[in-house]
Structures are given as C-alpha cells and as structure tokens.
Write a protein that holds these residues in place. Sequence first.
Motif, PDB file in Angstrom:
ATOM      1  N   TYR A  68      -2.532  -6.602  -2.410  1.00  0.00           N
ATOM      2  CA  TYR A  68      -1.592  -6.276  -3.470  1.00  0.00           C
ATOM      3  C   TYR A  68      -1.077  -8.155  -2.860  1.00  0.00           C
ATOM      4  O   TYR A  68      -0.483  -9.214  -3.606  1.00  0.00           O
ATOM      5  CB  TYR A  68      -0.091  -5.734  -3.001  1.00  0.00           C
ATOM      6  CG  TYR A  68      -0.929  -5.019  -3.263  1.00  0.00           C
ATOM      7  CD1 TYR A  68      -2.087  -4.266  -3.833  1.00  0.00           C
ATOM      8  CD2 TYR A  68       0.349  -3.028  -2.857  1.00  0.00           C
ATOM      9  CE1 TYR A  68      -2.233  -3.000  -4.671  1.00  0.00           C
ATOM     10  CE2 TYR A  68      -0.206  -2.526  -2.649  1.00  0.00           C
ATOM     11  CZ  TYR A  68      -1.289  -1.666  -4.107  1.00  0.00           C
ATOM     12  OH  TYR A  68      -2.110  -0.271  -4.225  1.00  0.00           O
ATOM     13  N   LEU A  69      -0.731  -8.644  -1.068  1.00  0.00           N
ATOM     14  CA  LEU A  69       0.046  -9.942  -1.026  1.00  0.00           C
ATOM     15  C   LEU A  69      -1.068 -10.809  -1.979  1.00  0.00           C
ATOM     16  O   LEU A  69      -1.003 -12.106  -2.464  1.00  0.00           O
ATOM     17  CB  LEU A  69      -0.030 -10.462   0.276  1.00  0.00           C
ATOM     18  CG  LEU A  69       0.601 -11.901   0.794  1.00  0.00           C
ATOM     19  CD1 LEU A  69       1.416 -12.568  -0.411  1.00  0.00           C
ATOM     20  CD2 LEU A  69       0.645 -12.088   2.125  1.00  0.00           C
ATOM     21  N   LEU A  72      -1.312 -11.132  -5.760  1.00  0.00           N
ATOM     22  CA  LEU A  72      -0.615 -11.576  -6.121  1.00  0.00           C
ATOM     23  C   LEU A  72      -0.369 -13.040  -5.922  1.00  0.00           C
ATOM     24  O   LEU A  72      -0.144 -14.548  -6.863  1.00  0.00           O
ATOM     25  CB  LEU A  72       1.318 -11.636  -5.279  1.00  0.00           C
ATOM     26  CG  LEU A  72       2.449 -12.292  -5.668  1.00  0.00           C
ATOM     27  CD1 LEU A  72       2.873 -12.275  -7.048  1.00  0.00           C
ATOM     28  CD2 LEU A  72       3.392 -11.383  -4.368  1.00  0.00           C
ATOM     29  N   GLN A  73      -0.809 -13.603  -4.574  1.00  0.00           N
ATOM     30  CA  GLN A  73      -0.753 -15.738  -4.510  1.00  0.00           C
ATOM     31  C   GLN A  73      -1.907 -15.797  -4.814  1.00  0.00           C
ATOM     32  O   GLN A  73      -1.509 -17.258  -5.791  1.00  0.00           O
ATOM     33  CB  GLN A  73      -1.504 -15.325  -3.470  1.00  0.00           C
ATOM     34  CG  GLN A  73       0.243 -15.146  -2.272  1.00  0.00           C
ATOM     35  CD  GLN A  73      -1.008 -15.230  -1.077  1.00  0.00           C
ATOM     36  OE1 GLN A  73      -2.974 -15.634  -0.049  1.00  0.00           O
ATOM     37  NE2 GLN A  73       0.132 -15.791   0.675  1.00  0.00           N
ATOM     38  N   GLU A  75      -1.987 -14.919  -8.419  1.00  0.00           N
ATOM     39  CA  GLU A  75      -2.009 -14.637  -9.629  1.00  0.00           C
ATOM     40  C   GLU A  75      -0.736 -16.591  -9.614  1.00  0.00           C
ATOM     41  O   GLU A  75      -0.728 -17.114 -10.527  1.00  0.00           O
ATOM     42  CB  GLU A  75      -1.277 -13.365 -10.152  1.00  0.00           C
ATOM     43  CG  GLU A  75      -1.920 -12.582 -10.036  1.00  0.00           C
ATOM     44  CD  GLU A  75      -2.319 -12.131 -11.879  1.00  0.00           C
ATOM     45  OE1 GLU A  75      -2.130 -13.190 -12.841  1.00  0.00           O
ATOM     46  OE2 GLU A  75      -3.427 -11.634 -11.608  1.00  0.00           O
ATOM     47  N   ARG A  76      -0.006 -16.081  -8.801  1.00  0.00           N
ATOM     48  CA  ARG A  76       0.744 -17.348  -8.778  1.00  0.00           C
ATOM     49  C   ARG A  76       0.095 -18.829  -8.979  1.00  0.00           C
ATOM     50  O   ARG A  76       0.623 -19.900  -9.457  1.00  0.00           O
ATOM     51  CB  ARG A  76       1.736 -17.421  -7.603  1.00  0.00           C
ATOM     52  CG  ARG A  76       2.836 -16.454  -7.427  1.00  0.00           C
ATOM     53  CD  ARG A  76       3.820 -16.392  -5.996  1.00  0.00           C
ATOM     54  NE  ARG A  76       4.236 -17.988  -5.703  1.00  0.00           N
ATOM     55  CZ  ARG A  76       4.807 -18.244  -4.762  1.00  0.00           C
ATOM     56  NH1 ARG A  76       5.211 -17.223  -3.876  1.00  0.00           N
ATOM     57  NH2 ARG A  76       5.697 -19.486  -5.330  1.00  0.00           N
TER      58      ARG A  76
END
Length: 218
Positions: A68-69, A72-73, A75-76
Amino acid sequence: MPDLRDLRGRPLGRNGNPASARPAHAAGHRTRAQERIDEIDVSPTKLLADIEALKGELESTRTKVDEYLAGLQRERAEFTNFRRRTSEEREQMLGLAGEDLIRKVLAIADDFDLAIDNRPPEIADNSWVEGVAAIDRKLRALLESEGVRPIDAEPGTPFDPREHEAIATVPGSGRAEGEIVDVVRRGYKLRDRVIRPALVAVAAGEATNDAADAPPTH
C-alpha cells in the motif's frame, strides 16, 4: 458460647451482625469463568503454534502495508509529475503566446525603423519627427523590459548562422570574408533565445587572379 440468632432466626456473628453466607466455590460449586479458564489450552505446544500463527499474520500485514505504501508513493510521484508537466505546458503556452505578441510588436518596430531611417533631411529637426522618435524609444524600452534585446549585427561583426540570416553577399566591400557589411532588418533575442534572426548582407571573398584569368570551360 450460646448460638445467637436475629429475629428472623439467622445466626449472628461475634459482632452481632448477621453471619455472611459462605461463597459458592467454598461449597464446591464452580463459576462460569472458572470453567472457561479450564477450557483454555495453555500447553507449550499450543502456545508455540499460536505464536507462529501470529508471526505469519504480522508478516502478511507488513507485506500488505509495504504494498500500500509503495502504491501511495507511486501515486504521489505520478501526481507530482503531472503537476510539473501541466505547469511546464502552461508556461510553454504562455511563452508561445507572448512570443507571438512580441513578433507582432517587432513588426511595428520595423516600421518605426524605416520611417526614422528614411526621413527627409529637411524635416529631420521637425518636432513631429522628434515625437515619432520618442515613441520609438518608448517602444524599445518596453521590449527590453520584457527581456527582448537586439542581436548584435553591426558592420564588421562576424557572421553567425545562429543569430544572422544572410540574404546577400557583397564582393569588393573591403571587409574580410564572412563579415557583416550591412543590416537589412534587425534581429532580436527573447532572453537567451533567438526569436528572429537579423537579416544581413555578408562580405564575399575576392576571386583569386588565377581563377579570374582562367579560360572558361566548355
């Protein structure tokens, strides 16, 4: 000691208060909590198995958290790149629009150049002519405030194809080959980038005597 009782016939303690009832477990009765405790398997084998199971669940949870991390990274990072591209495209569009407007203003500046350079001598000191020259100076100052600078193309300047565009060659000009002889139209830079090259006439090399005396070939 006599057996003391209250008015209801309940035995009394030494302090005269009713004697407390005996707890249920004292009479051999087991509570529900005690029965549940007895049902729990606390053997070392069972505890080790539970610990290993918990370790597996923890490792699985950590793996999911890492996934998940990482997502998320990503996506950022993609969003940051998107914002940067959008900003760059916006700046580019604004820059192109600004360049187009500047080129139109430069065409007006060319008209001022022609009018001032070709004014009749008899009206050179006329106040109207001075007013036109003042407007031209204001226009040049406006262009400079926007980062527009004329390209150096004075006679004698070496021809540079990155900034100059040769539209004629002039033999016998007395200048070295490749030097600018005359400026036909000014060129301009927007900051460090050429937005319009200077149109120039360039000195041509002199023909050698051998080449001049050679008979024509048929």
